[in-house]
Design an enzyme around this catalytic site. Structure first.
Site, short mmCIF file in Angstrom:
data_model
loop_
_atom_site.label_atom_id
_atom_site.label_comp_id
_atom_site.label_asym_id
_atom_site.label_seq_id
_atom_site.Cartn_x
_atom_site.Cartn_y
_atom_site.Cartn_z
CG ASP A 13 -6.18 12.56 7.29
OD1 ASP A 13 -6.36 12.42 8.52
OD2 ASP A 13 -5.72 11.64 6.59
CD GLU B 144 -7.74 12.31 3.11
OE1 GLU B 144 -8.42 11.67 2.29
OE2 GLU B 144 -7.38 11.83 4.20
CG ASP C 100 -4.82 11.32 1.65
OD1 ASP C 100 -4.29 12.43 1.84
OD2 ASP C 100 -5.05 10.50 2.56
CE LYS D 293 -7.45 9.45 8.85
NZ LYS D 293 -6.05 9.45 8.43
CE LYS E 222 -3.68 7.07 1.34
NZ LYS E 222 -3.79 8.08 2.39
CD GLU F 279 -10.21 7.27 4.62
OE1 GLU F 279 -9.95 7.52 3.44
OE2 GLU F 279 -9.52 7.69 5.57
CG HIS G 189 -2.09 0.77 1.22
ND1 HIS G 189 -3.09 0.59 0.29
CD2 HIS G 189 -2.50 1.80 2.01
CE1 HIS G 189 -4.06 1.47 0.50
NE2 HIS G 189 -3.72 2.21 1.53
CE LYS H 289 -7.56 8.45 1.54
NZ LYS H 289 -7.88 8.97 2.87
C1 MUC Z 1 -4.97 8.65 5.31
O1 MUC Z 1 -4.10 9.50 5.22
O2 MUC Z 1 -6.11 9.01 5.06
C2 MUC Z 1 -6.66 6.14 4.92
C3 MUC Z 1 -6.89 5.37 3.83
C4 MUC Z 1 -5.64 4.99 3.33
O3 MUC Z 1 -5.39 4.29 2.38
O4 MUC Z 1 -4.67 5.57 4.09
C5 MUC Z 1 -5.26 6.15 5.20
C6 MUC Z 1 -4.61 7.29 5.79
MG MG Z 2 -5.50 11.07 4.61
#
Ligand code: MUC
Ligand code: MG
Length: 385
Positions: A248, A223, A197, A272, A168, A326, A20, A166
């Site tokens: 976040d 994000e 994000d 969170k 990254k 999520e 991941h 989402k």
């Molecule tokens: C984050 O930064 O949001 C949430 C889903 C994911 O894949 O990483 C997290 C952390």
């Molecule tokens: Mg995040």
């Protein structure tokens, strides 16, 4: 007066189904910190405090979370009437600064015990009752490869498990990242919501370029584009761009929520429970967002089943949850540590209905995966305060 008599805090390492890839770390396993405690009326409460990527995501590591609980929080618990969870957390806060994830784990275990004692699910305790029994769950595409991410998204749509994705980003150049997002959005079209994000990966200048291009590519939100403490930049970016910013890493509880809302630094909050310092603080973050007209999204620290169930219980009680959640953490892991897995159906997570968290731990799996390899034993809690 109900006391905590025994406690066990331990780390469980579980491999992920694939690497991941985040801006700050690539996860190949998740280190879940679990708390099991017993109260003087014979009830067991369970809680979880999990972070991402060791110490790369935030100020707390799995090892530090365990140390904070065993060395500093457990002795305070010994002198508290733990049927009064808010008062207990207030007292813990006098002796232990910060350490939000450790506090979340302990508070969750106390709330689980309280819910079991009263025979009600946590959603009835923390938010005054649930307003929904299920909610949408996003999936994070983070394989590091565009074609793999598209195939993964197609499979999730086909299975009717996720239609919110989402992505990254923040590790490559802005141009390369935007090309990756645009290719995925083009492939999925109106069948999915695509969000990104950045995990604090951009400067304000990068964010200005990136947000404009992401809006054109059909991305729905951005994000945490800039650093956690760059609130003035978030305010300027929010004012300049119509694509919304979701806070976040900037959001560590009610004080941050108030400051971001007052500065108009974000239009959405990723709430969170871990970063907020527990469900009770996260509930206050939700109230501030509601009062400020900020949209809500149920965030995750990629917790396992216990932390995910705790988050679900709180999110079920938020009056509005416009951006979904999520809460897919358990689905990223190769092993299930609950006796009954959480149910994901028709693009949604079903909120457990039993008392407390509504979930229980599989003790054989824990014995196998716990890092210290010892047989699970509850230790007597000895008072210090
Ligand atoms: C984050 O930064 O949001 C949430 C889903 C994911 O894949 O990483 C997290 C952390
Ligand atoms: Mg995040």
């Amino acid at each position: 007066m109900i006391r905590v008599t025994e406690i066990d805090t331990f780390i469980v390492d579980i491999p992920t189904i694939r690497p991941h890839v985040l801006a700050m770390a690539t996860m190949r396993s998740q280190s879940i910190v679990l708390v099991r405690l017993r109260t003087s009326d014979g009830i067991e409460g369970i809680g979880e405090g999990t972070t991402i990527g060791g110490l790369s995501y935030g100020d707390e590591s799995p090892e530090g979370i365990k140390l904070a609980i065993d060395t500093y929080i457990a002795p305070v618990l010994a002198s508290c009437n733990v049927s009064r969870v808010a008062a207990t957390m207030e007292k813990i806060g006098k002796y232990v600064a910060g350490n939000h994830i450790a506090k979340c784990a302990v508070e969750t275990a106390l709330l689980d015990a309280a819910g079991k004692r009263l025979g009600v699910p946590l959603s009835d305790l923390v938010g005054g009752g649930r307003v929904r029994d299920r909610f949408p769950v996003a999936w994070t595409l983070a394989s590091g490869n565009t074609a793999t991410d598209i195939a993964e998204a197609e499979a999730m749509l086909e299975k009717r498990r996720h239609s919110i994705f989402k992505l990254k980003i923040g590790k490559r150049t802005v141009k390369d990242d935007v090309a990756h997002v645009a290719a995925i959005k083009k492939a999925l079209g109106d069948r999915a919501s695509v969000r990104v994000d950045v995990n604090q990966g951009w400067s304000e200048t990068d964010a200005d370029r990136g947000m404009a291009m992401l809006a054109d590519a059909g991305c729905d939100l951005v994000e945490q584009p800039v650093g956690r403490h760059a609130l003035p930049a978030m305010t300027r970016l929010s004012a300049r761009h119509s694509i919304p910013i979701m806070a976040d890493e900037s959001l560590h509880g009610p004080t941050d929520a108030f400051n971001i809302a007052a500065a108009a630094g974000a239009r959405i909050f990723a709430i969170k429970i871990a970063q907020s310092g527990g469900l009770l603080s996260a509930q206050k973050v939700g109230a501030i967002a509601e009062a400020a007209g900020i949209g809500l999204y149920g965030g995750t620290m990629l917790e396992g089943g216990v932390g995910t169930a705790a988050s679900a219980q709180l999110f079920a009680a938020f009056p509005k949850l416009d951006w979904g959640t999520e809460l897919f953490g358990p689905l990223l892991l190769t092993e299930e540590i609950l006796t009954e897995p959480l149910r994901y159906e028709e693009f949604a997570l079903i909120v457990p209905e039993g008392p407390g968290l509504g979930v229980s731990l599989d003790k054989d799996k824990l014995a196998h995966f716990r890092r210290d390899r010892t047989a699970p034993v509850l230790h007597a809690v000895v008072g210090g305060n």
